[in-house]
Design an enzyme around this catalytic site. Structure first.
Site: not given
Length: 342
Positions: A104, A173, A307
């Site tokens: 991420h 997210h 996602e």
């Protein structure tokens, strides 16, 4: 017509803006810290409104936000194997923050930035400039995310440009529980994902490189599946896998990719996207230690994420969809969340 309001709040990082969008019975709150969706309130079949995304009561909770509640993650969402990749014959090394891999965007990814904001029709546009070398990535990247609430649909439009070739993969997210955030689990949700194949992963959650048909597997979600029974049969802690929405090189056309129904309240979430994949995650790593809105202890399987994104580790797997953005090109993707009741 969507009602759009802004207020400025103080945090340890300095001023953070909160934008409120309202259209009919649906309302959404966005904060400039992390480009976070702070709340989404929708009615059930009896007209009772509830917040259906996990998060924190106050903005201070989003300063650390270890599970990325509601945040836009980048420069590259999901995992990069061993935190390494090669662009133009040069190897780049990233921070290792998820087992042996990079996750991420790094230690201080886009979810930790305070984005600039401006009003647009029916919503808000947030912008962030990531300098060359930021978290180890090459090139200056200018990114924007526009949230628009029109009737009962929240659209999320992603744009980015760079001055050097760089990998990019942006997503939101948000963790959903259609029974209302704070409800202990999602076992009574019915999930459909319109994907013919998925990506098997190794024991560090990196795709093995195989693109496997869902048919005759527990990953076949093409017809509605009750999560309680599917998770009971599922090996490992739960879903944290990419479902393939198109083949590599296929033109990215917007398509419906997922539908989730909560029979108890009648709430329905439908997701469409131009992205080639969607990561379905059943909050396997929430363990009750994070206290969220209203003091709720968020535990394993208390929410799900959809996602929309490129395939994980695509920068290291040549047969996956291209993950590189080059100078002169524009990264452009759209995801829509539509809320209804049955």
């Amino acid at each position: 017509m969507t009602e759009v309001c802004k207020e400025e709040c103080s945090t340890a990082l300095g001023p953070v803006e909160k934008w409120s969008l309202r259209s009919g019975s649906v309302s959404v709150e966005i904060i400039s810290l992390g480009c976070v969706i702070k709340s989404i309130r929708t009615p059930d079949r009896s007209g009772q409104s509830a917040d259906i995304v996990l998060g924190y009561n106050d903005l201070e909770g989003y300063l650390s936000n270890p599970r990325y509640f509601g945040a836009v993650v980048g420069r590259v969402a999901n995992r990069i194997a061993k935190g390494r990749f090669v662009v133009d014959e040069k190897e780049y090394k990233l921070a290792i923050n998820n087992g042996p891999n990079a996750l991420h965007g790094g230690l201080k990814g886009f979810d930790k930035a305070v984005w600039t904001t401006e009003a647009v029709d029916n919503g808000v546009k947030l912008s962030h400039s990531s300098p060359d070398g930021d978290e180890g990535y090459p090139g200056k990247l200018n990114a924007s995310v526009t949230y628009r609430l029109e009737k009962n649909t929240l659209s999320v439009l992603y744009h980015a440009q760079t001055d050097r070739t760089t990998p990019i993969n942006l997503t939101n997210h948000s963790y959903f529980n259609l029974a209302g955030q704070g409800t202990p689990d999602i076992y009574d949700h019915e999930v459909t994902i319109s994907a013919e194949s998925y990506l098997p992963v190794d024991d560090t959650m990196i795709p093995t490189g195989e693109v496997k048909p869902v048919e005759k597997t527990l990953f076949d979600l093409r017809k509605p599946v009750l999560l309680c029974s599917r998770l009971k049969d599922f090996p490992g802690p739960g879903f944290d896998h990419n479902f393939c929405l198109c083949a590599p090189g296929e033109q990215p056309l917007e398509r419906k990719c997922a539908r989730v129904v909560h029979p108890g309240t009648g709430r329905v979430l439908e997701v469409s996207t131009t992205q080639p994949g969607v990561q379905f995650y059943t909050s396997n790593f929430l363990d009750g230690t994070l206290k969220g809105k209203g003091g709720a202890a968020y535990s394993k399987h208390s929410a799900f994420c959809l996602e929309t994104q490129n395939w994980p580790d695509a920068v290291n797997q040549a047969h996956f969809p291209d993950a590189l953005l080059k100078p002169g090109e524009t990264y452009k993707h759209t995801t829509r969340f539509t809320f209804s009741v049955i």
